[in-house]
Design a protein around this motif. Sequence first.
Motif, PDB file in Angstrom:
ATOM      1  N   HIS A 163       0.825  -1.211   0.000  1.00 53.46           N
ATOM      2  CA  HIS A 163       0.000   0.000   0.000  1.00 53.46           C
ATOM      3  C   HIS A 163       0.858   1.259   0.000  1.00 53.46           C
ATOM      4  CE1 HIS A 163      -4.195  -1.418   0.284  1.00 53.46           C
ATOM      5  NE2 HIS A 163      -3.623  -2.529   0.719  1.00 53.46           N
ATOM      6  N   ASP A 164       2.063   1.176   0.540  1.00 55.93           N
ATOM      7  CA  ASP A 164       2.989   2.309   0.432  1.00 55.93           C
ATOM      8  C   ASP A 164       3.411   2.519  -1.016  1.00 55.93           C
ATOM      9  OD1 ASP A 164       2.889   2.743   3.148  1.00 55.93           O
ATOM     10  OD2 ASP A 164       4.756   1.666   3.579  1.00 55.93           O
ATOM     11  N   LEU A 165       3.586   1.418  -1.755  1.00 59.15           N
ATOM     12  CA  LEU A 165       4.057   1.494  -3.135  1.00 59.15           C
ATOM     13  C   LEU A 165       2.939   1.760  -4.140  1.00 59.15           C
ATOM     14  CD1 LEU A 165       6.571  -1.514  -3.143  1.00 59.15           C
ATOM     15  CD2 LEU A 165       7.154   0.916  -3.183  1.00 59.15           C
ATOM     16  N   TYR A 166       1.749   1.209  -3.880  1.00 61.45           N
ATOM     17  CA  TYR A 166       0.664   1.265  -4.864  1.00 61.45           C
ATOM     18  C   TYR A 166      -0.645   1.776  -4.260  1.00 61.45           C
ATOM     19  CZ  TYR A 166       3.919  -2.321  -6.557  1.00 61.45           C
ATOM     20  OH  TYR A 166       5.034  -3.017  -6.904  1.00 61.45           O
ATOM     21  N   GLY A 167      -0.570   2.547  -3.188  1.00 62.35           N
ATOM     22  CA  GLY A 167      -1.782   2.958  -2.478  1.00 62.35           C
ATOM     23  C   GLY A 167      -2.824   3.599  -3.366  1.00 62.35           C
ATOM     24  N   THR A 168      -2.403   4.550  -4.212  1.00 68.02           N
ATOM     25  CA  THR A 168      -3.351   5.267  -5.077  1.00 68.02           C
ATOM     26  C   THR A 168      -4.024   4.315  -6.051  1.00 68.02           C
ATOM     27  OG1 THR A 168      -2.026   7.287  -4.926  1.00 68.02           O
ATOM     28  CG2 THR A 168      -3.604   7.142  -6.739  1.00 68.02           C
ATOM     29  N   ALA A 223      -8.846   1.231  -7.649  1.00 71.09           N
ATOM     30  CA  ALA A 223      -9.378  -0.035  -8.171  1.00 71.09           C
ATOM     31  C   ALA A 223     -10.306  -0.734  -7.184  1.00 71.09           C
ATOM     32  CB  ALA A 223      -8.231  -0.963  -8.539  1.00 71.09           C
ATOM     33  N   GLY A 224     -10.397  -0.222  -5.959  1.00 67.45           N
ATOM     34  CA  GLY A 224     -11.218  -0.894  -4.955  1.00 67.45           C
ATOM     35  C   GLY A 224     -10.602  -2.190  -4.496  1.00 67.45           C
ATOM     36  N   LEU A 225      -9.262  -2.201  -4.349  1.00 68.54           N
ATOM     37  CA  LEU A 225      -8.541  -3.401  -3.951  1.00 68.54           C
ATOM     38  C   LEU A 225      -7.700  -3.151  -2.712  1.00 68.54           C
ATOM     39  CD1 LEU A 225      -7.119  -4.531  -7.438  1.00 68.54           C
ATOM     40  CD2 LEU A 225      -9.143  -5.448  -6.291  1.00 68.54           C
ATOM     41  N   GLU A 226      -7.398  -4.228  -2.021  1.00 68.58           N
ATOM     42  CA  GLU A 226      -6.430  -4.190  -0.934  1.00 68.58           C
ATOM     43  C   GLU A 226      -5.427  -5.319  -1.146  1.00 68.58           C
ATOM     44  OE1 GLU A 226      -8.506  -4.516   2.767  1.00 68.58           O
ATOM     45  OE2 GLU A 226      -9.099  -2.397   2.795  1.00 68.58           O
ATOM     46  N   ALA A 227      -4.160  -5.060  -0.790  1.00 69.71           N
ATOM     47  CA  ALA A 227      -3.139  -6.099  -0.823  1.00 69.71           C
ATOM     48  C   ALA A 227      -3.006  -6.670   0.574  1.00 69.71           C
ATOM     49  CB  ALA A 227      -1.810  -5.523  -1.296  1.00 69.71           C
ATOM     50  N   HIS A 228      -3.192  -7.973   0.708  1.00 71.13           N
ATOM     51  CA  HIS A 228      -3.151  -8.634   2.009  1.00 71.13           C
ATOM     52  C   HIS A 228      -2.027  -9.663   2.060  1.00 71.13           C
ATOM     53  CE1 HIS A 228      -7.601  -7.850   3.375  1.00 71.13           C
ATOM     54  NE2 HIS A 228      -6.969  -6.750   2.988  1.00 71.13           N
ATOM     55  N   LEU A 247       2.855  -4.366  -9.817  1.00 77.05           N
ATOM     56  CA  LEU A 247       1.512  -4.228  -9.265  1.00 77.05           C
ATOM     57  C   LEU A 247       0.660  -5.444  -9.610  1.00 77.05           C
ATOM     58  CD1 LEU A 247      -0.823  -2.718  -7.937  1.00 77.05           C
ATOM     59  CD2 LEU A 247      -1.099  -1.402 -10.058  1.00 77.05           C
ATOM     60  N   LEU A 248       0.625  -5.833 -10.881  1.00 74.17           N
ATOM     61  CA  LEU A 248      -0.189  -6.981 -11.289  1.00 74.17           C
ATOM     62  C   LEU A 248       0.397  -8.293 -10.797  1.00 74.17           C
ATOM     63  CD1 LEU A 248      -1.269  -5.980 -14.900  1.00 74.17           C
ATOM     64  CD2 LEU A 248      -2.613  -5.920 -12.806  1.00 74.17           C
ATOM     65  N   ALA A 249       1.710  -8.296 -10.514  1.00 74.69           N
ATOM     66  CA  ALA A 249       2.338  -9.507  -9.985  1.00 74.69           C
ATOM     67  C   ALA A 249       1.858  -9.825  -8.575  1.00 74.69           C
ATOM     68  CB  ALA A 249       3.864  -9.358  -9.997  1.00 74.69           C
ATOM     69  N   LEU A 250       1.141  -8.887  -7.948  1.00 78.78           N
ATOM     70  CA  LEU A 250       0.579  -9.158  -6.615  1.00 78.78           C
ATOM     71  C   LEU A 250      -0.536 -10.192  -6.666  1.00 78.78           C
ATOM     72  CD1 LEU A 250       0.350  -5.533  -5.139  1.00 78.78           C
ATOM     73  CD2 LEU A 250       1.943  -7.328  -4.446  1.00 78.78           C
ATOM     74  N   SER A 251      -1.136 -10.394  -7.836  1.00 81.43           N
ATOM     75  CA  SER A 251      -2.228 -11.370  -7.944  1.00 81.43           C
ATOM     76  C   SER A 251      -1.673 -12.780  -7.836  1.00 81.43           C
ATOM     77  CB  SER A 251      -2.971 -11.198  -9.270  1.00 81.43           C
ATOM     78  OG  SER A 251      -2.108 -11.426 -10.358  1.00 81.43           O
ATOM     79  N   ASN A 252      -2.340 -13.621  -7.063  1.00 86.72           N
ATOM     80  CA  ASN A 252      -1.924 -15.014  -6.894  1.00 86.72           C
ATOM     81  C   ASN A 252      -2.520 -15.898  -7.980  1.00 86.72           C
ATOM     82  OD1 ASN A 252      -0.140 -15.081  -4.645  1.00 86.72           O
ATOM     83  ND2 ASN A 252      -1.871 -14.710  -3.278  1.00 86.72           N
ATOM     84  N   HIS A 253      -2.032 -17.127  -8.021  1.00 81.87           N
ATOM     85  CA  HIS A 253      -2.398 -18.066  -9.086  1.00 81.87           C
ATOM     86  C   HIS A 253      -3.555 -18.979  -8.712  1.00 81.87           C
ATOM     87  CE1 HIS A 253      -2.075 -21.312 -12.043  1.00 81.87           C
ATOM     88  NE2 HIS A 253      -2.086 -22.147 -11.022  1.00 81.87           N
ATOM     89  N   SER A 254      -4.339 -19.315  -9.722  1.00 83.13           N
ATOM     90  CA  SER A 254      -5.303 -20.406  -9.642  1.00 83.13           C
ATOM     91  C   SER A 254      -5.474 -20.988 -11.031  1.00 83.13           C
ATOM     92  CB  SER A 254      -6.660 -19.909  -9.118  1.00 83.13           C
ATOM     93  OG  SER A 254      -7.630 -20.951  -9.208  1.00 83.13           O
ATOM     94  N   CYS A 255      -5.634 -22.297 -11.118  1.00 86.01           N
ATOM     95  CA  CYS A 255      -5.936 -22.931 -12.410  1.00 86.01           C
ATOM     96  C   CYS A 255      -7.403 -22.738 -12.777  1.00 86.01           C
ATOM     97  CB  CYS A 255      -5.607 -24.427 -12.367  1.00 86.01           C
ATOM     98  SG  CYS A 255      -3.877 -24.785 -12.016  1.00 86.01           S
TER      99      CYS A 255
END
Length: 679
Positions: free
Chosen positions: A80-85, A90-95, A346-354
């Motif tokens: 959130h420090d790096l991509y807060g805006t 986008a209505g997202l949070e990084a957890h 930023l997009l690399a924060l998304s995790n994987h699923s098949c």
Amino acid sequence: MSSFKDLKAGRKARQGERSNQLFSSNSDGSDDTTVSNNATLFAQANEVLSRRLGRDITLSDERAESSSKKKEVEKDKQSHDLYGTELDQAGLEAHNIPGRGRGLISINQIKPGTRILRTPPSIATLSNQHLQRTCHGCFLTLEEKQISTFSSERERIEKKMRGELKTKLNRCSLCKVIHYCSKECQVSDWPTHKHECMALRRFKKMYFKSYPNRKENDEDTSWVSIDAVRALARIIWKRKDEREKNGGKDGIWWKQIASLESHVKLSPEKEVMKLAQQAQHLQHYISASKPLKQGEDENTLEPANLEEYGFESVSDIMNLCSSFHVNSFTLSSPSLSPIGVSNSPLLALSNHSCDPNACVVYPNGGRWMELIAIRDIKPGEEILTSYIDISCPYHIRQSDILERYRFKCNCVLCEKSKDDESNWMDPRWCIRHVGCRNGIGKDGKEGKARMPDHGSTGRMMSKCDSCEEGFEIDSSKVLSLVNEGIEILDRDEQGKLEYSTARSTLETLIPKLQSAIPNTSYPLLSLLRLSSLIHNPPKTPQDLDIAISHISQAYTAATCPSKLSKSTKSPQTKDQDQERPITVYPINHPVPTIISAEKAKLLSLSDTEESDQIHIPKMRDEKMDKIIHAMKNLNSAIDKCKLSFGGAGGLVGKELNGILDGCKDELESMRFRMMKMSK
């Protein structure tokens, strides 16, 4: 945008997947320059290996430790420090998610087709084979650029027929390697290309001096370093430029790059050695971008001192190589053809699923990466994308994930696939029960059984999932056919497949495979798509019939549902999602959408009768029926594009709308001529 040749059938050539080309060699197997001997490599590698304290650290151990310390999901402050805006908009949070690391969580309800995020890649580079036909500024071909520029397809076609359209890209006059569609694209790329340009010129000169028997040719790019090396060099040059502007300090751009996870500590010794070699290659490539000093031999290339670029040691470069390898994405055309490599922390924060609920695409070209929801996402639900080709069976997916990302996938699909006690058959990896007493149901499904285990030989018994009867199969024959199909896909992926030879091979192989496995099963679905590609553009009515038949079968197979039972458990899914039917590709996934678009474009070409045959009622009616059928498929594909690519469906949607307008014009023209004839 080519109607037929944009999309490869190789199992790893899929848009939105993480790139997997870091350690590839040049096409001719040669190095760009002579590097230091193996003793130096071992010394560099050992510098990193010694820090592992003799321990083999696994990602599962690391995650288990993290999970024990943090029992509850919590917001990740660094992200959130790096991509807060960007996250707020986008209505997202990084957890921090126990056992999974950082991930993106939706705050809001999101509908399919919604663009969740839109961001420029931190860096993007074309692969060698696309350097001369794709712009390195907007990452579009000339045809794609023209589709994006003109307000209508009619205007574009008219200008093309009058010879008013540009037919060649402009190339950099200095290196003669990188090409651009416009002055605007060239100017926008120059801040980074100016370093690359000098490196390419020096490498080219050294290459042809080293191989005097090879004729210098501006069309030959075999000497050019692979896209991953060039992308990493661009990152290093951009960091240096940023530090110079900030008084020797790193800015936010580099801090985002530096936040990416490296797997150096998790890698086996062989991989660490490759990273050391990669780091040394980069040092030489970066060195080639520096002006020659007085008295310096242009034929001798010493490794650059990367301290002036902000790196304190070789291990820093190795970590950069590793983090790029783990977190990069395949750069793709709007129609999903792989054209290079890109990176977005930023997009690399998304995790994987098949079984993802979102995908990363480039609907209007590689200047922007977009995260699109492909199904309903609830507040508090994790945003999941796919890192690999999800049309592959469980064992291939798990192998790819473990080899590159050092974890085992436990998504709903993988949990179900590994359950040997379940009667559920993964449509990606099964055989047909041709004699099933239940026959083929109203939904087109028939009985199937598990694929024989790898290494199985001779005749063996299998159990049908429909009639539950046992039946005998020749496991050697089935596996031999499957392996032959996989070899064809691998050669195509490597660019080594001769289409003229493959055409006749597939004409024999596909029917044999279809007698043993359903179209959904790997590798048959991809082979059907490849066959359709090979028969395009159609030279004869027979070619067109085969192309339409195979692409239609591929679409049906890609969207064929297989229901999961309630008992399936996965930490990534909600309880109410457990009964959702699973297809080879999830609903609204861009791959079946592109298959649908290919089919619609083929159908728009399916009329081969001459226009003066309108006076023959039967032929006139058949022609009109074909046009109406094509229009129906075009409308359906356009709607799918809106859900897979967001907005109006990107350039693919715009191209289909142009074809649809042409069909409407042709239909109206026929009706007008019919009215005149009736008077």
